[in-house]
Design a protein around this motif. Structure first.
Motif, short mmCIF file in Angstrom:
data_model
loop_
_atom_site.label_atom_id
_atom_site.label_comp_id
_atom_site.label_asym_id
_atom_site.label_seq_id
_atom_site.Cartn_x
_atom_site.Cartn_y
_atom_site.Cartn_z
N GLN A 191 13.22 15.55 20.17
CA GLN A 191 12.99 15.57 18.72
C GLN A 191 11.67 14.89 18.36
N LEU A 192 11.33 13.83 19.11
CA LEU A 192 10.08 13.12 18.83
C LEU A 192 8.87 13.98 19.17
N VAL A 193 8.96 14.74 20.26
CA VAL A 193 7.86 15.64 20.63
C VAL A 193 7.70 16.73 19.57
N THR A 194 8.82 17.28 19.12
CA THR A 194 8.78 18.30 18.06
C THR A 194 8.16 17.73 16.79
N LYS A 195 8.55 16.49 16.47
CA LYS A 195 8.02 15.82 15.28
C LYS A 195 6.51 15.65 15.39
N LYS A 196 6.05 15.26 16.57
CA LYS A 196 4.61 15.11 16.79
C LYS A 196 3.89 16.44 16.55
N GLU A 197 4.50 17.53 17.04
CA GLU A 197 3.87 18.84 16.86
C GLU A 197 3.85 19.27 15.39
N LEU A 198 4.88 18.87 14.66
CA LEU A 198 4.92 19.18 13.21
C LEU A 198 3.86 18.38 12.46
N LEU A 199 3.67 17.14 12.88
CA LEU A 199 2.69 16.28 12.19
C LEU A 199 1.25 16.64 12.52
N VAL A 231 0.85 -1.20 0.00
CA VAL A 231 0.00 0.00 0.00
C VAL A 231 0.88 1.25 0.00
N LYS A 232 0.59 2.18 -0.91
CA LYS A 232 1.36 3.41 -0.97
C LYS A 232 1.06 4.30 0.24
N TRP A 233 2.08 5.04 0.69
CA TRP A 233 1.92 5.90 1.85
C TRP A 233 1.95 7.37 1.46
N SER A 234 1.38 8.20 2.35
CA SER A 234 1.51 9.65 2.19
C SER A 234 1.68 10.26 3.57
N LEU A 235 2.31 11.42 3.60
CA LEU A 235 2.52 12.10 4.88
C LEU A 235 1.21 12.70 5.40
N ALA A 236 0.35 13.13 4.50
CA ALA A 236 -0.89 13.80 4.90
C ALA A 236 -1.88 12.83 5.57
N GLU A 237 -1.82 11.58 5.16
CA GLU A 237 -2.79 10.61 5.68
C GLU A 237 -2.64 10.44 7.19
N GLY A 238 -3.68 10.78 7.93
CA GLY A 238 -3.66 10.60 9.38
C GLY A 238 -2.91 11.68 10.14
N THR A 239 -2.45 12.72 9.43
CA THR A 239 -1.78 13.83 10.10
C THR A 239 -2.45 15.14 9.67
N GLY A 240 -1.96 16.25 10.22
CA GLY A 240 -2.51 17.54 9.83
C GLY A 240 -1.64 18.25 8.81
N VAL A 241 -0.66 17.55 8.28
CA VAL A 241 0.28 18.19 7.36
C VAL A 241 -0.32 18.28 5.97
N ARG A 242 -0.20 19.46 5.37
CA ARG A 242 -0.65 19.67 3.99
C ARG A 242 0.40 20.49 3.24
N GLY A 243 0.52 20.24 1.96
CA GLY A 243 1.46 21.02 1.16
C GLY A 243 2.90 20.55 1.35
#
Ligand code: SF4
Ligand code: SF4
Length: 115
Positions: free
Chosen positions: A105-113, A29-41
């Motif tokens: 770094q993981l907490v920051t990553k969570k906030e970015l996602l 199955v192909k993945w995307s960053l947007a799927e299940g996160t708030g990241v767009r663009g």
């Protein structure tokens, strides 16, 4: 650090729905960053690569469930323990030594996602 799924995976599906970041995908199955996160663009990955969050990328495995390292936060901000590790019946969700990250770094990553 992010987690990875080893070849011992028996494709039981248990982990997929438990991941708060939608970082786990079924084989092929192909993945995307947007799927299940708030990241767009546009989004810059750890290695500096810039991707479009909505773009779908080829599966990392066609045989077993797999983790998208860029989306795994060890469940920081959601759960005390990595949920995939908790539910996996064959203990094949392990730390990815090629994707080392500190707790900060993981907490920051969570906030970015999840802005
Ligand atoms: S540790 Fe958490 S965020 Fe990472 S793949 Fe497992 S369930 Fe998803
Ligand atoms: S819970 Fe474990 S065995 Fe089941 S699909 Fe996930 S990684 Fe594979």
């Amino acid at each position: 650090m992010a987690l990875k799924i080893t070849e011992d995976c028996i494709n039981c599906t248990a982990c997929e729905s438990e991941c708060p970041n939608n970082a786990i995908y079924a084989p092929g199955v192909k993945w995307s960053l947007a799927e299940g996160t708030g990241v767009r663009g546009k989004f810059t990955l750890k290695d500096g690569t810039v991707i479009q969050a909505e773009e779908r990328f080829a599966a990392f495995s066609n045989n077993n469930y797999y983790v998208v390292s860029a989306k795994c936060t060890e469940c920081q901000g959601f759960h005390e323990e990595p949920q995939c590790v908790s539910v996996c019946p064959v203990d094949c969700c392990v730390s990815d030594e090629n994707f080392v990250e500190t707790a900060v770094q993981l907490v920051t990553k969570k906030e970015l996602l999840h802005p």
